[in-house]
Design a protein around this motif. Structure first.
Motif, PDB file in Angstrom:
ATOM      1  N   LEU A 143      45.052  42.096  20.591  1.00 53.15           N
ATOM      2  CA  LEU A 143      43.697  41.800  20.105  1.00 53.15           C
ATOM      3  C   LEU A 143      43.034  43.109  19.713  1.00 53.15           C
ATOM      4  O   LEU A 143      43.031  44.068  20.498  1.00 53.15           O
ATOM      5  CB  LEU A 143      42.867  41.094  21.184  1.00 53.15           C
ATOM      6  N   CYS A 144      42.502  43.162  18.506  1.00 51.99           N
ATOM      7  CA  CYS A 144      41.718  44.321  18.054  1.00 51.99           C
ATOM      8  C   CYS A 144      40.349  43.830  17.608  1.00 51.99           C
ATOM      9  O   CYS A 144      40.249  42.901  16.803  1.00 51.99           O
ATOM     10  CB  CYS A 144      42.426  45.037  16.901  1.00 51.99           C
ATOM     11  N   LEU A 145      39.301  44.436  18.161  1.00 50.36           N
ATOM     12  CA  LEU A 145      37.927  44.127  17.775  1.00 50.36           C
ATOM     13  C   LEU A 145      37.432  45.266  16.896  1.00 50.36           C
ATOM     14  O   LEU A 145      37.605  46.439  17.247  1.00 50.36           O
ATOM     15  CB  LEU A 145      37.050  43.989  19.019  1.00 50.36           C
ATOM     16  N   PHE A 146      36.815  44.930  15.743  1.00 49.75           N
ATOM     17  CA  PHE A 146      36.371  45.975  14.827  1.00 49.75           C
ATOM     18  C   PHE A 146      35.064  45.595  14.139  1.00 49.75           C
ATOM     19  O   PHE A 146      34.595  44.461  14.246  1.00 49.75           O
ATOM     20  CB  PHE A 146      37.473  46.318  13.810  1.00 49.75           C
ATOM     21  N   ALA A 177      47.707  31.763  21.804  1.00 46.82           N
ATOM     22  CA  ALA A 177      48.818  32.559  22.324  1.00 46.82           C
ATOM     23  C   ALA A 177      49.911  32.580  21.256  1.00 46.82           C
ATOM     24  O   ALA A 177      50.028  31.643  20.468  1.00 46.82           O
ATOM     25  CB  ALA A 177      49.335  31.943  23.617  1.00 46.82           C
ATOM     26  N   GLY A 178      50.673  33.670  21.220  1.00 44.92           N
ATOM     27  CA  GLY A 178      51.739  33.765  20.218  1.00 44.92           C
ATOM     28  C   GLY A 178      51.275  34.366  18.910  1.00 44.92           C
ATOM     29  O   GLY A 178      52.069  34.601  18.009  1.00 44.92           O
ATOM     30  N   PHE A 179      49.966  34.578  18.788  1.00 46.25           N
ATOM     31  CA  PHE A 179      49.406  35.240  17.614  1.00 46.25           C
ATOM     32  C   PHE A 179      48.766  36.560  18.033  1.00 46.25           C
ATOM     33  O   PHE A 179      48.303  36.692  19.162  1.00 46.25           O
ATOM     34  CB  PHE A 179      48.314  34.387  16.964  1.00 46.25           C
ATOM     35  N   ARG A 180      48.746  37.497  17.102  1.00 44.68           N
ATOM     36  CA  ARG A 180      47.941  38.707  17.283  1.00 44.68           C
ATOM     37  C   ARG A 180      46.641  38.506  16.490  1.00 44.68           C
ATOM     38  O   ARG A 180      46.634  37.763  15.510  1.00 44.68           O
ATOM     39  CB  ARG A 180      48.710  39.919  16.763  1.00 44.68           C
ATOM     40  N   HIS A 181      45.579  39.160  16.942  1.00 46.43           N
ATOM     41  CA  HIS A 181      44.276  38.878  16.338  1.00 46.43           C
ATOM     42  C   HIS A 181      43.509  40.143  15.984  1.00 46.43           C
ATOM     43  O   HIS A 181      43.506  41.117  16.750  1.00 46.43           O
ATOM     44  CB  HIS A 181      43.415  38.062  17.303  1.00 46.43           C
ATOM     45  N   LEU A 182      42.870  40.088  14.822  1.00 48.85           N
ATOM     46  CA  LEU A 182      41.919  41.120  14.392  1.00 48.85           C
ATOM     47  C   LEU A 182      40.588  40.402  14.196  1.00 48.85           C
ATOM     48  O   LEU A 182      40.500  39.496  13.353  1.00 48.85           O
ATOM     49  CB  LEU A 182      42.342  41.686  13.034  1.00 48.85           C
ATOM     50  N   VAL A 183      39.578  40.793  14.977  1.00 51.46           N
ATOM     51  CA  VAL A 183      38.296  40.080  14.915  1.00 51.46           C
ATOM     52  C   VAL A 183      37.179  41.040  14.534  1.00 51.46           C
ATOM     53  O   VAL A 183      36.943  42.038  15.223  1.00 51.46           O
ATOM     54  CB  VAL A 183      37.966  39.411  16.270  1.00 51.46           C
ATOM     55  N   ASN A 184      36.512  40.734  13.412  1.00 56.50           N
ATOM     56  CA  ASN A 184      35.350  41.526  13.016  1.00 56.50           C
ATOM     57  C   ASN A 184      34.096  40.883  13.596  1.00 56.50           C
ATOM     58  O   ASN A 184      33.838  39.692  13.377  1.00 56.50           O
ATOM     59  CB  ASN A 184      35.236  41.627  11.495  1.00 56.50           C
ATOM     60  N   VAL A 185      33.308  41.683  14.324  1.00 55.11           N
ATOM     61  CA  VAL A 185      32.172  41.151  15.089  1.00 55.11           C
ATOM     62  C   VAL A 185      30.875  41.109  14.283  1.00 55.11           C
ATOM     63  O   VAL A 185      29.841  40.711  14.801  1.00 55.11           O
ATOM     64  CB  VAL A 185      31.955  41.950  16.403  1.00 55.11           C
ATOM     65  N   GLY A 186      30.926  41.496  12.987  1.00 54.56           N
ATOM     66  CA  GLY A 186      29.713  41.482  12.175  1.00 54.56           C
ATOM     67  C   GLY A 186      28.793  42.628  12.529  1.00 54.56           C
ATOM     68  O   GLY A 186      29.162  43.537  13.271  1.00 54.56           O
ATOM     69  N   SER A 187      27.586  42.578  11.977  1.00 56.69           N
ATOM     70  CA  SER A 187      26.634  43.678  12.166  1.00 56.69           C
ATOM     71  C   SER A 187      25.356  43.178  12.825  1.00 56.69           C
ATOM     72  O   SER A 187      24.792  42.170  12.405  1.00 56.69           O
ATOM     73  CB  SER A 187      26.292  44.307  10.803  1.00 56.69           C
ATOM     74  N   VAL A 188      24.917  43.914  13.844  1.00 55.91           N
ATOM     75  CA  VAL A 188      23.635  43.613  14.488  1.00 55.91           C
ATOM     76  C   VAL A 188      22.496  43.892  13.504  1.00 55.91           C
ATOM     77  O   VAL A 188      21.630  43.053  13.280  1.00 55.91           O
ATOM     78  CB  VAL A 188      23.445  44.469  15.764  1.00 55.91           C
ATOM     79  N   GLY A 189      22.513  45.071  12.896  1.00 59.68           N
ATOM     80  CA  GLY A 189      21.312  45.564  12.213  1.00 59.68           C
ATOM     81  C   GLY A 189      21.280  45.441  10.711  1.00 59.68           C
ATOM     82  O   GLY A 189      20.227  45.676  10.103  1.00 59.68           O
ATOM     83  N   GLN A 190      22.423  45.072  10.071  1.00 55.42           N
ATOM     84  CA  GLN A 190      22.403  44.928   8.613  1.00 55.42           C
ATOM     85  C   GLN A 190      23.522  43.983   8.160  1.00 55.42           C
ATOM     86  O   GLN A 190      24.490  44.394   7.527  1.00 55.42           O
ATOM     87  CB  GLN A 190      22.566  46.286   7.931  1.00 55.42           C
ATOM     88  N   GLU A 206      38.901  35.804  30.111  1.00 56.38           N
ATOM     89  CA  GLU A 206      39.703  34.808  30.846  1.00 56.38           C
ATOM     90  C   GLU A 206      40.024  33.590  29.994  1.00 56.38           C
ATOM     91  O   GLU A 206      41.150  33.093  30.004  1.00 56.38           O
ATOM     92  CB  GLU A 206      38.977  34.341  32.114  1.00 56.38           C
ATOM     93  N   GLU A 207      39.036  33.107  29.272  1.00 55.91           N
ATOM     94  CA  GLU A 207      39.239  31.916  28.436  1.00 55.91           C
ATOM     95  C   GLU A 207      39.987  32.239  27.144  1.00 55.91           C
ATOM     96  O   GLU A 207      40.440  31.324  26.445  1.00 55.91           O
ATOM     97  CB  GLU A 207      37.884  31.293  28.070  1.00 55.91           C
ATOM     98  N   ALA A 208      40.097  33.543  26.825  1.00 57.08           N
ATOM     99  CA  ALA A 208      40.690  33.975  25.542  1.00 57.08           C
ATOM    100  C   ALA A 208      39.994  33.304  24.357  1.00 57.08           C
ATOM    101  O   ALA A 208      40.630  32.667  23.510  1.00 57.08           O
ATOM    102  CB  ALA A 208      42.191  33.736  25.510  1.00 57.08           C
ATOM    103  N   THR A 209      38.670  33.439  24.349  1.00 64.93           N
ATOM    104  CA  THR A 209      37.899  32.910  23.215  1.00 64.93           C
ATOM    105  C   THR A 209      37.010  34.004  22.627  1.00 64.93           C
ATOM    106  O   THR A 209      36.661  34.967  23.319  1.00 64.93           O
ATOM    107  CB  THR A 209      36.977  31.745  23.636  1.00 64.93           C
ATOM    108  N   VAL A 210      36.671  33.835  21.356  1.00 67.25           N
ATOM    109  CA  VAL A 210      35.621  34.645  20.733  1.00 67.25           C
ATOM    110  C   VAL A 210      34.594  33.691  20.129  1.00 67.25           C
ATOM    111  O   VAL A 210      34.947  32.607  19.662  1.00 67.25           O
ATOM    112  CB  VAL A 210      36.163  35.602  19.638  1.00 67.25           C
ATOM    113  N   GLU A 211      33.348  34.102  20.167  1.00 66.94           N
ATOM    114  CA  GLU A 211      32.279  33.265  19.612  1.00 66.94           C
ATOM    115  C   GLU A 211      31.333  34.144  18.817  1.00 66.94           C
ATOM    116  O   GLU A 211      30.743  35.084  19.367  1.00 66.94           O
ATOM    117  CB  GLU A 211      31.507  32.577  20.760  1.00 66.94           C
TER     118      GLU A 211
END
Ligand code: ZN
Length: 243
Positions: A143-146, A177-190, A206-211
């Motif tokens: 998992l990569c968060l960017f 599970a079984g996938f790799r993930h790249l998740v862009n979290v968007g922008s707070v300020g713009q 624990e739940e392996a979720t993103v919202e």
């Protein structure tokens, strides 16, 4: 455990405060910031000072580096550059010292955090399938968060192919599970995806979720401040449109 992942705050204190309140209400226990604390917005020091004591992990972004004079401001467009020059004058010594210590890439509990991309943590924009695919092949992570693009999105890779998924608003999505993930979290300020509301992501380890969360904030109050401080008109106009 729920983590609030913030990025690209860009000196927008009203958006940041709205996001912090939402994260509290959502039960986020930890706060992470993926960089670009400053640049564009009217409250660079206050944003860093507000976040700093609350962060479990923090990265530096390209605008932070340019405001510190560590990245050539000529790489930015006219308006971004004007805002960076203004920001550089505003930064307090303690805020400068804090930003100087941060890196654009960190590991956090088995998750890769980058400002821009795994293969180029400062500058590359992952906006399309091809660039995401390159990054899945160039680096090892599950998992990569960017941040950096200001456009929330999720890419998944099954070992052969890369898939693109929109992030639905205020709805948890399972990281299969079984996938790799790249998740862009968007922008707070713009935000730049046509939705002017502040954006951030809740990641439940624990739940392996993103919202993807979208949070309204008083845009006009920020526009008035930017106008008073002489920041370029296109920079405060765009906030109302989320572009
Ligand atoms: Zn940014």
């Amino acid at each position: 455990m729920r983590h609030a992942i913030l990025s690209d705050v860009h000196g927008n204190l009203e958006a940041l405060e709205a996001v912090l309140e939402d994260a509290r209400q959502q039960g986020a226990r930890r706060l992470l910031c993926l960089g670009d604390f400053v640049g564009y917005g009217p409250d660079p020091n206050a944003c860093v000072e507000t976040l700093r004591p609350q962060l479990s992990a923090a990265l530096v972004g390209n605008h932070d580096l340019a405001a510190l004079g560590r990245l050539d401001a000529r790489r930015f467009n006219l308006f971004a550059r004007a805002a960076l020059e203004w920001t550089r004058e505003q930064l307090s010594a303690t805020v400068r010292a804090y930003l100087e210590r941060l890196k654009p890439r960190e590991e956090f509990e088995g998750v890769l955090l980058v400002h821009a991309s795994p293969q180029d943590p400062v500058a590359e924009y992952i906006l399309d399938w091809e660039t995401a695919d390159d990054n899945f092949r160039a680096a090892e992570f599950s998992l990569c968060l960017f941040g950096h693009t200001h456009v929330p999105v999720r890419f998944a890779h099954d070992g052969h192919r890369t898939y693109v998924f929109p992030l639905p608003v205020n709805t948890p999505v399972r990281l299969e599970a079984g996938f790799r993930h790249l998740v862009n979290v968007g922008s707070v300020g713009q935000p730049r995806d046509g939705d002017p509301r502040a954006a951030y992501v809740l990641w439940d380890s624990e739940e392996a979720t993103v919202e993807l969360r979208r949070v309204p904030y008083p845009v006009e109050a920020v526009q008035v401040k930017m106008q008073r401080k002489g920041l370029p008109r296109p920079l405060w106009e765009r906030l109302a449109e989320g572009r």
